[in-house]
Design a protein around this motif. Sequence first.
Motif, mmCIF file in Angstrom:
data_model
loop_
_atom_site.group_PDB
_atom_site.id
_atom_site.type_symbol
_atom_site.label_atom_id
_atom_site.label_comp_id
_atom_site.label_asym_id
_atom_site.label_seq_id
_atom_site.Cartn_x
_atom_site.Cartn_y
_atom_site.Cartn_z
ATOM 1 N N PRO A 17 33.312 48.348 36.701
ATOM 2 C CA PRO A 17 34.173 49.088 38.020
ATOM 3 C C PRO A 17 34.990 50.188 37.728
ATOM 4 C CG PRO A 17 34.085 46.724 37.399
ATOM 5 C CD PRO A 17 33.393 47.170 36.920
ATOM 6 N N THR A 18 35.438 50.611 39.028
ATOM 7 C CA THR A 18 36.100 52.029 38.720
ATOM 8 C C THR A 18 37.988 51.083 38.484
ATOM 9 O OG1 THR A 18 36.783 52.171 41.269
ATOM 10 C CG2 THR A 18 34.843 52.805 40.418
ATOM 11 N N PRO A 19 37.851 52.369 38.096
ATOM 12 C CA PRO A 19 39.522 52.015 37.942
ATOM 13 C C PRO A 19 40.371 51.598 38.964
ATOM 14 C CG PRO A 19 39.438 54.306 36.438
ATOM 15 C CD PRO A 19 38.196 53.435 37.352
ATOM 16 N N GLN A 20 40.408 52.435 40.270
ATOM 17 C CA GLN A 20 40.574 52.043 40.826
ATOM 18 C C GLN A 20 40.346 49.946 41.976
ATOM 19 O OE1 GLN A 20 38.761 54.150 41.125
ATOM 20 N NE2 GLN A 20 40.958 55.730 40.638
ATOM 21 N N GLU A 21 39.657 49.546 41.255
ATOM 22 C CA GLU A 21 38.390 48.285 41.741
ATOM 23 C C GLU A 21 39.350 46.801 41.011
ATOM 24 O OE1 GLU A 21 34.439 49.076 43.413
ATOM 25 O OE2 GLU A 21 34.499 49.154 41.243
ATOM 26 N N ALA A 22 40.253 47.469 39.833
ATOM 27 C CA ALA A 22 40.340 46.536 38.888
ATOM 28 C C ALA A 22 42.082 45.932 39.265
ATOM 29 C CB ALA A 22 41.042 47.470 36.967
ATOM 30 N N ALA B 150 36.903 39.279 32.652
ATOM 31 C CA ALA B 150 35.744 40.045 32.990
ATOM 32 C C ALA B 150 34.801 39.348 31.623
ATOM 33 C CB ALA B 150 35.349 41.779 32.644
ATOM 34 N N LEU B 151 33.838 38.896 31.267
ATOM 35 C CA LEU B 151 32.784 38.942 30.493
ATOM 36 C C LEU B 151 31.648 39.600 29.266
ATOM 37 C CD1 LEU B 151 31.611 36.365 27.992
ATOM 38 C CD2 LEU B 151 30.276 35.833 29.937
ATOM 39 N N VAL B 152 32.099 40.080 28.271
ATOM 40 C CA VAL B 152 30.579 41.403 27.841
ATOM 41 C C VAL B 152 30.263 40.469 26.864
ATOM 42 C CG1 VAL B 152 30.591 43.240 26.760
ATOM 43 C CG2 VAL B 152 32.599 42.971 28.304
ATOM 44 N N ALA B 153 28.706 40.015 27.120
ATOM 45 C CA ALA B 153 28.249 39.962 25.842
ATOM 46 C C ALA B 153 27.468 40.707 25.391
ATOM 47 C CB ALA B 153 26.885 38.509 27.198
ATOM 48 N N ALA C 203 33.707 46.769 26.507
ATOM 49 C CA ALA C 203 35.070 45.402 26.258
ATOM 50 C C ALA C 203 36.641 46.257 26.305
ATOM 51 C CB ALA C 203 34.845 44.319 25.510
ATOM 52 N N ARG C 204 36.838 47.360 25.544
ATOM 53 C CA ARG C 204 37.462 47.409 25.709
ATOM 54 C C ARG C 204 37.580 48.950 27.062
ATOM 55 N NH1 ARG C 204 36.506 51.078 20.935
ATOM 56 N NH2 ARG C 204 38.362 49.479 19.990
ATOM 57 N N GLU C 205 36.672 49.201 27.384
ATOM 58 C CA GLU C 205 37.391 49.512 28.555
ATOM 59 C C GLU C 205 37.890 48.818 29.598
ATOM 60 O OE1 GLU C 205 37.817 52.645 31.256
ATOM 61 O OE2 GLU C 205 37.277 53.331 29.364
ATOM 62 N N LEU C 206 36.986 48.045 30.041
ATOM 63 C CA LEU C 206 37.388 46.830 31.151
ATOM 64 C C LEU C 206 39.271 46.266 30.125
ATOM 65 C CD1 LEU C 206 34.359 44.815 31.248
ATOM 66 C CD2 LEU C 206 35.515 45.928 33.356
ATOM 67 N N GLY C 207 39.308 45.922 29.337
ATOM 68 C CA GLY C 207 40.358 46.096 29.049
ATOM 69 C C GLY C 207 41.726 47.100 29.274
ATOM 70 N N ARG C 208 41.278 48.046 28.856
ATOM 71 C CA ARG C 208 41.596 49.211 29.170
ATOM 72 C C ARG C 208 42.431 49.156 30.590
ATOM 73 N NH1 ARG C 208 40.102 54.145 25.036
ATOM 74 N NH2 ARG C 208 41.108 52.965 23.396
ATOM 75 N N ARG C 209 41.349 48.772 31.671
ATOM 76 C CA ARG C 209 40.865 48.523 33.004
ATOM 77 C C ARG C 209 41.815 47.790 33.511
ATOM 78 N NH1 ARG C 209 36.027 51.402 35.075
ATOM 79 N NH2 ARG C 209 35.492 52.993 34.307
ATOM 80 N N GLY C 210 42.245 47.232 32.777
ATOM 81 C CA GLY C 210 43.652 45.888 33.495
ATOM 82 C C GLY C 210 42.584 44.456 33.404
ATOM 83 N N TYR C 211 41.115 44.483 33.024
ATOM 84 C CA TYR C 211 40.786 42.830 32.913
ATOM 85 C C TYR C 211 41.573 42.049 31.667
ATOM 86 C CZ TYR C 211 37.872 44.055 36.950
ATOM 87 O OH TYR C 211 37.333 44.568 37.966
ATOM 88 N N GLU D 31 44.853 47.528 19.996
ATOM 89 C CA GLU D 31 45.083 48.273 20.946
ATOM 90 C C GLU D 31 45.772 47.719 22.169
ATOM 91 O OE1 GLU D 31 41.415 50.192 21.959
ATOM 92 O OE2 GLU D 31 40.835 49.560 19.785
ATOM 93 N N GLY D 32 46.386 46.656 21.957
ATOM 94 C CA GLY D 32 47.212 45.614 23.401
ATOM 95 C C GLY D 32 46.181 45.136 24.104
ATOM 96 N N LEU D 33 44.824 44.668 23.954
ATOM 97 C CA LEU D 33 44.629 44.253 25.005
ATOM 98 C C LEU D 33 44.292 43.183 25.063
ATOM 99 C CD1 LEU D 33 41.182 47.073 24.656
ATOM 100 C CD2 LEU D 33 43.804 46.937 26.322
#
Length: 190
Positions: free
Chosen positions: A2-7, A13-16, A27-35, A57-59
């Motif tokens: 997902p793009t930042p606008q979609e978060a 979000a599940l990352v296997a 996982a880090r990028e999704l966390g940064r996008r608010g998931y 990192e505060g996620l």
Amino acid sequence: MPTPQEATNGQVALVAGASRGLGLLVARELGRRGYRVVICAREAEELDAARAKLHAEGLMVESMVCDVADNGEVTGMVSRIEATLGPIEVLVTVAGVIQVGPLQSLEREHFEQAVNIMLWGPVNLALAVVDSMRERGRGHIATVSSIGGMISVPHLLPYGTAKFGAVGFSQGLRAEMSGTGVKVTTVVPG
């Protein structure tokens, strides 16, 4: 992905396969996008270290030990996640294994392991989330393959076999989900 606008803050979000490498980066990028991210992998120690890195990192990250090749473990994990955190909006499957060697040095077990993790893993995970995504009319399923899923090369036959299957599954799932609101992405690095 997902793009930042979609978060939307707090969506799950599940990352296997997220204890290291590309899965950890996703996982880090999704966390940064608010998931609110759940990471899973087979090895508890590596998974704990990955969760600690992301927490530092505060996620918002949870972790669950799960062998994606085991459909029972996958369905149990997805049920626990959805019961405690909410519906899984994004699923990214990165879990993998690689065996390198000429065919004469490989056994059937090498193929079974590769197919179980890199083909059955994405299938098990997608089937565990797709019905609820379709009912909600939204969701995103991403399967990370590799160039090995498009071009087979010597000394990587189990890997290529599994990755070709994963690409075929993901592309077929995308066609099946057309018009439902569920997005399916096949990622082919390399």
